[in-house]
Design a protein around this motif. Structure first.
Motif, PDB file in Angstrom:
ATOM      1  N   LYS A  36       0.824  -1.218   0.000  1.00  0.00           N
ATOM      2  CA  LYS A  36       0.000   0.000   0.000  1.00  0.00           C
ATOM      3  C   LYS A  36       0.856   1.264   0.000  1.00  0.00           C
ATOM      4  O   LYS A  36       0.450   2.295   0.523  1.00  0.00           O
ATOM      5  N   SER A  37       2.037   1.175  -0.549  1.00  0.00           N
ATOM      6  CA  SER A  37       2.957   2.317  -0.541  1.00  0.00           C
ATOM      7  C   SER A  37       3.617   2.568  -1.886  1.00  0.00           C
ATOM      8  O   SER A  37       4.638   3.238  -1.942  1.00  0.00           O
ATOM      9  N   GLY A  38       3.116   1.982  -2.953  1.00  0.00           N
ATOM     10  CA  GLY A  38       3.714   2.234  -4.263  1.00  0.00           C
ATOM     11  C   GLY A  38       5.046   1.552  -4.470  1.00  0.00           C
ATOM     12  O   GLY A  38       5.859   2.009  -5.266  1.00  0.00           O
ATOM     13  N   VAL A  39       5.267   0.444  -3.765  1.00  0.00           N
ATOM     14  CA  VAL A  39       6.551  -0.245  -3.886  1.00  0.00           C
ATOM     15  C   VAL A  39       6.403  -1.571  -4.632  1.00  0.00           C
ATOM     16  O   VAL A  39       7.116  -1.851  -5.590  1.00  0.00           O
ATOM     17  N   CYS A  40       5.455  -2.401  -4.212  1.00  0.00           N
ATOM     18  CA  CYS A  40       5.441  -3.795  -4.673  1.00  0.00           C
ATOM     19  C   CYS A  40       4.766  -3.998  -6.030  1.00  0.00           C
ATOM     20  O   CYS A  40       4.957  -5.024  -6.663  1.00  0.00           O
ATOM     21  N   GLN A  41       3.953  -3.073  -6.470  1.00  0.00           N
ATOM     22  CA  GLN A  41       3.238  -3.146  -7.753  1.00  0.00           C
ATOM     23  C   GLN A  41       2.208  -4.274  -7.797  1.00  0.00           C
ATOM     24  O   GLN A  41       1.773  -4.679  -8.868  1.00  0.00           O
ATOM     25  N   SER A  42       1.837  -4.815  -6.644  1.00  0.00           N
ATOM     26  CA  SER A  42       0.863  -5.909  -6.678  1.00  0.00           C
ATOM     27  C   SER A  42      -0.556  -5.412  -6.943  1.00  0.00           C
ATOM     28  O   SER A  42      -1.437  -6.200  -7.243  1.00  0.00           O
ATOM     29  N   CYS A  43      -0.799  -4.094  -6.853  1.00  0.00           N
ATOM     30  CA  CYS A  43      -2.153  -3.555  -7.013  1.00  0.00           C
ATOM     31  C   CYS A  43      -2.360  -2.935  -8.392  1.00  0.00           C
ATOM     32  O   CYS A  43      -3.219  -2.071  -8.552  1.00  0.00           O
ATOM     33  N   LEU A  44      -1.574  -3.367  -9.379  1.00  0.00           N
ATOM     34  CA  LEU A  44      -1.672  -2.761 -10.717  1.00  0.00           C
ATOM     35  C   LEU A  44      -3.075  -2.890 -11.304  1.00  0.00           C
ATOM     36  O   LEU A  44      -3.686  -3.961 -11.220  1.00  0.00           O
ATOM     37  N   VAL A  45      -3.548  -1.812 -11.903  1.00  0.00           N
ATOM     38  CA  VAL A  45      -4.808  -1.820 -12.658  1.00  0.00           C
ATOM     39  C   VAL A  45      -4.561  -1.062 -13.960  1.00  0.00           C
ATOM     40  O   VAL A  45      -3.558  -0.347 -14.086  1.00  0.00           O
ATOM     41  N   GLU A  46      -5.466  -1.213 -14.904  1.00  0.00           N
ATOM     42  CA  GLU A  46      -5.385  -0.387 -16.110  1.00  0.00           C
ATOM     43  C   GLU A  46      -6.344   0.785 -15.960  1.00  0.00           C
ATOM     44  O   GLU A  46      -7.514   0.586 -15.591  1.00  0.00           O
ATOM     45  N   VAL A  47      -5.844   1.989 -16.210  1.00  0.00           N
ATOM     46  CA  VAL A  47      -6.716   3.163 -16.211  1.00  0.00           C
ATOM     47  C   VAL A  47      -7.289   3.281 -17.622  1.00  0.00           C
ATOM     48  O   VAL A  47      -6.592   3.636 -18.570  1.00  0.00           O
ATOM     49  N   VAL A  48      -8.558   2.933 -17.756  1.00  0.00           N
ATOM     50  CA  VAL A  48      -9.199   2.902 -19.075  1.00  0.00           C
ATOM     51  C   VAL A  48      -9.560   4.311 -19.522  1.00  0.00           C
ATOM     52  O   VAL A  48      -9.443   4.660 -20.692  1.00  0.00           O
ATOM     53  N   SER A  49      -9.993   5.147 -18.580  1.00  0.00           N
ATOM     54  CA  SER A  49     -10.192   6.564 -18.889  1.00  0.00           C
ATOM     55  C   SER A  49      -9.961   7.367 -17.623  1.00  0.00           C
ATOM     56  O   SER A  49     -10.134   6.866 -16.511  1.00  0.00           O
ATOM     57  N   GLY A  50      -9.523   8.610 -17.818  1.00  0.00           N
ATOM     58  CA  GLY A  50      -9.159   9.445 -16.674  1.00  0.00           C
ATOM     59  C   GLY A  50      -7.650   9.591 -16.595  1.00  0.00           C
ATOM     60  O   GLY A  50      -6.907   9.012 -17.388  1.00  0.00           O
ATOM     61  N   THR A  51      -7.202  10.369 -15.612  1.00  0.00           N
ATOM     62  CA  THR A  51      -5.781  10.695 -15.490  1.00  0.00           C
ATOM     63  C   THR A  51      -5.147   9.888 -14.370  1.00  0.00           C
ATOM     64  O   THR A  51      -5.560  10.011 -13.217  1.00  0.00           O
ATOM     65  N   PRO A  52      -4.144   9.043 -14.688  1.00  0.00           N
ATOM     66  CA  PRO A  52      -3.545   8.243 -13.616  1.00  0.00           C
ATOM     67  C   PRO A  52      -2.748   9.081 -12.609  1.00  0.00           C
ATOM     68  O   PRO A  52      -2.710   8.754 -11.429  1.00  0.00           O
ATOM     69  N   GLY A  53      -2.093  10.133 -13.061  1.00  0.00           N
ATOM     70  CA  GLY A  53      -1.253  10.918 -12.137  1.00  0.00           C
ATOM     71  C   GLY A  53       0.112  10.274 -11.998  1.00  0.00           C
ATOM     72  O   GLY A  53       0.257   9.060 -12.102  1.00  0.00           O
ATOM     73  N   GLN A  54       1.100  11.114 -11.741  1.00  0.00           N
ATOM     74  CA  GLN A  54       2.489  10.659 -11.741  1.00  0.00           C
ATOM     75  C   GLN A  54       2.777   9.637 -10.643  1.00  0.00           C
ATOM     76  O   GLN A  54       3.447   8.631 -10.863  1.00  0.00           O
ATOM     77  N   ALA A  55       2.246   9.873  -9.443  1.00  0.00           N
ATOM     78  CA  ALA A  55       2.595   9.008  -8.305  1.00  0.00           C
ATOM     79  C   ALA A  55       2.185   7.556  -8.543  1.00  0.00           C
ATOM     80  O   ALA A  55       2.863   6.630  -8.112  1.00  0.00           O
ATOM     81  N   SER A  56       1.084   7.355  -9.249  1.00  0.00           N
ATOM     82  CA  SER A  56       0.597   5.985  -9.440  1.00  0.00           C
ATOM     83  C   SER A  56       1.412   5.217 -10.475  1.00  0.00           C
ATOM     84  O   SER A  56       1.217   4.016 -10.656  1.00  0.00           O
ATOM     85  N   GLN A  57       2.329   5.918 -11.172  1.00  0.00           N
ATOM     86  CA  GLN A  57       3.135   5.228 -12.184  1.00  0.00           C
ATOM     87  C   GLN A  57       4.631   5.322 -11.897  1.00  0.00           C
ATOM     88  O   GLN A  57       5.437   4.860 -12.699  1.00  0.00           O
ATOM     89  N   THR A  58       4.984   5.879 -10.738  1.00  0.00           N
ATOM     90  CA  THR A  58       6.401   6.014 -10.408  1.00  0.00           C
ATOM     91  C   THR A  58       7.039   4.641 -10.251  1.00  0.00           C
ATOM     92  O   THR A  58       6.553   3.802  -9.493  1.00  0.00           O
ATOM     93  N   GLY A  59       8.117   4.410 -10.984  1.00  0.00           N
ATOM     94  CA  GLY A  59       8.844   3.138 -10.872  1.00  0.00           C
ATOM     95  C   GLY A  59       8.324   2.048 -11.789  1.00  0.00           C
ATOM     96  O   GLY A  59       8.902   0.968 -11.854  1.00  0.00           O
ATOM     97  N   LEU A  60       7.223   2.310 -12.512  1.00  0.00           N
ATOM     98  CA  LEU A  60       6.713   1.277 -13.422  1.00  0.00           C
ATOM     99  C   LEU A  60       7.558   1.221 -14.692  1.00  0.00           C
ATOM    100  O   LEU A  60       8.117   2.221 -15.127  1.00  0.00           O
ATOM    101  N   LYS A  61       7.615   0.038 -15.302  1.00  0.00           N
ATOM    102  CA  LYS A  61       8.317  -0.104 -16.575  1.00  0.00           C
ATOM    103  C   LYS A  61       7.643   0.769 -17.627  1.00  0.00           C
ATOM    104  O   LYS A  61       6.428   0.997 -17.564  1.00  0.00           O
ATOM    105  N   ALA A  62       8.439   1.168 -18.630  1.00  0.00           N
ATOM    106  CA  ALA A  62       7.896   2.013 -19.706  1.00  0.00           C
ATOM    107  C   ALA A  62       6.730   1.314 -20.404  1.00  0.00           C
ATOM    108  O   ALA A  62       5.744   1.948 -20.786  1.00  0.00           O
ATOM    109  N   THR A  63       6.834  -0.020 -20.538  1.00  0.00           N
ATOM    110  CA  THR A  63       5.758  -0.739 -21.234  1.00  0.00           C
ATOM    111  C   THR A  63       4.458  -0.689 -20.424  1.00  0.00           C
ATOM    112  O   THR A  63       3.369  -0.635 -20.982  1.00  0.00           O
ATOM    113  N   TYR A  64       4.566  -0.705 -19.107  1.00  0.00           N
ATOM    114  CA  TYR A  64       3.366  -0.608 -18.268  1.00  0.00           C
ATOM    115  C   TYR A  64       2.753   0.789 -18.382  1.00  0.00           C
ATOM    116  O   TYR A  64       1.538   0.945 -18.475  1.00  0.00           O
ATOM    117  N   LYS A  65       3.637   1.809 -18.382  1.00  0.00           N
ATOM    118  CA  LYS A  65       3.111   3.180 -18.490  1.00  0.00           C
ATOM    119  C   LYS A  65       2.412   3.362 -19.833  1.00  0.00           C
ATOM    120  O   LYS A  65       1.361   3.996 -19.917  1.00  0.00           O
TER     121      LYS A  65
END
Ligand code: FES
Length: 326
Positions: A36-65
């Motif tokens: 629950k701290s943006g470290v483990c990436q176990s809570c990944l979801v796809e944002v189908v519409s709307g703005t994910p925001g930078q914090a929710s994608q920090t540390g993710l692979k480019a392909t995930y972003k």
């Protein structure tokens, strides 16, 4: 201003300062999660519409972003959001359990083998996902490219869901999913390519896992400087891998293994003392050391500060704090 969350055909109100993960959990919806701290990436979801925001994608692979994946625990409303839960196979690879064994009274070794290429660096962490959707992050404790499997060390926690699953349900050849890897705590040569700087590594409990992987990787890559590994525990029975580490120290003159306990008898195979004090004293004449710290957040944060104040450059302090999760 309140925004809406659209998820699996239902609509929920998104409160200010409440993450998408907490919003769904409060509704009784079981979304995989761990830190629950943006470290483990176990809570990944796809944002189908709307703005994910930078914090929710920090540390993710480019392909995930690029696919608009985001970590639900760090996803807050900036507008209405529609999200989709990912199947494990969309963002993970399948692995088979090859071994589960006890390393001491409360640490298990789990070895898994992959059916497809999976680039990992010893010391990084990945998320293990069971068929039931239980997800937890663990560090890589070996040299997967050499050993042909990935080794994880798992602390058995009272009422720990993953460790209970391992003890009671998991069996060799059962399939799990692995997501990741992530993390910047791994062996690298110096900026000029040299490999003769001293290395000091310190961790408690299963903080040993990434450190063991990093030590083996450094030796494998031909590191020429000294490598000193401190493993701290409350008492001797909490230490593990002593035989392997002592054997490694006999094989490589440059490698020293220093087990230390808070409660014990002086003169035994370990040192009695506070690991923070021992490490701080040890680096007093090693200002050019690269220091690796892994374990409980309080220990890592405290030691990080002490080591920096003792003169180690912050760019040479690598750390990985484990966030407890049941
Ligand atoms: S639970 Fe969201 S990143 Fe770990």
């Amino acid at each position: 201003m309140s925004f809406k969350l659209f998820y699996e055909g239902n609509t929920y109100a998104l409160e200010d300062n409440k993450s998408v993960l907490d919003t769904l959990l409060d509704q009784g919806i079981d979304i995989p999660h761990s830190c629950k701290s943006g470290v483990c990436q176990s809570c990944l979801v796809e944002v189908v519409s709307g703005t994910p925001g930078q914090a929710s994608q920090t540390g993710l692979k480019a392909t995930y972003k690029a696919k608009n994946y985001a970590m639900a625990c760090c996803l807050y409303a900036q507008d209405d959001l529609a999200i989709r839960r990912l199947s494990a196979k969309e963002s993970a690879v399948t692995a088979s359990i090859v071994k589960i064994e006890a390393l001491n009274h409360n640490v298990l070794r789990l070895c898994v083998k992959l059916g497809e290429p999976f680039d990992v660096i010893p010391g990084q962490y990945l998320t293990l996902i069971t068929a039931e959707g239980l997800a937890r992050s663990y560090s890589i404790a070996n040299l997967p490219a050499v050993d042909g499997y990935i080794e994880l060390h798992i602390r058995v926690l009272d009422n720990g869901r993953l460790s209970s699953w391992l003890l009671n349900q998991a069996r060799p050849w059962m399939e799990v999913q692995l997501r990741g890897p992530a993390g910047e705590c791994f062996y690298v040569a110096d900026d000029d390519g040299s490999k003769d700087f001293p290395m000091v590594l310190a961790g408690t409990s299963t903080g040993l896992a990434p450190l063991y992987g990093i030590v083996r990787d450094a030796l494998y890559q031909g590191h020429q400087g000294s490598i000193d590994l401190f493993h701290g525990a409350l008492q001797a029975e909490d230490l593990y891998l002593m035989d392997d580490l002592q054997a490694l120290s006999q094989q490589y003159e440059q490698f020293s293994y220093i087990p230390c306990v808070l409660k014990g008898i002086e003169g035994d195979f370990y040192t009695v003392g506070d690991i923070q004090q021992l490490v701080t004293d040890h680096i007093a004449d090693k200002k050019d050391a690269h220091v690796y710290l892994c374990g409980a957040p309080e220990l890592v944060n405290s030691l990080k500060t002490k080591i920096f104040l003792a003169g180690i450059a912050s760019k040479h302090i690598y750390h990985d704090a484990f966030l407890p999760s049941k």
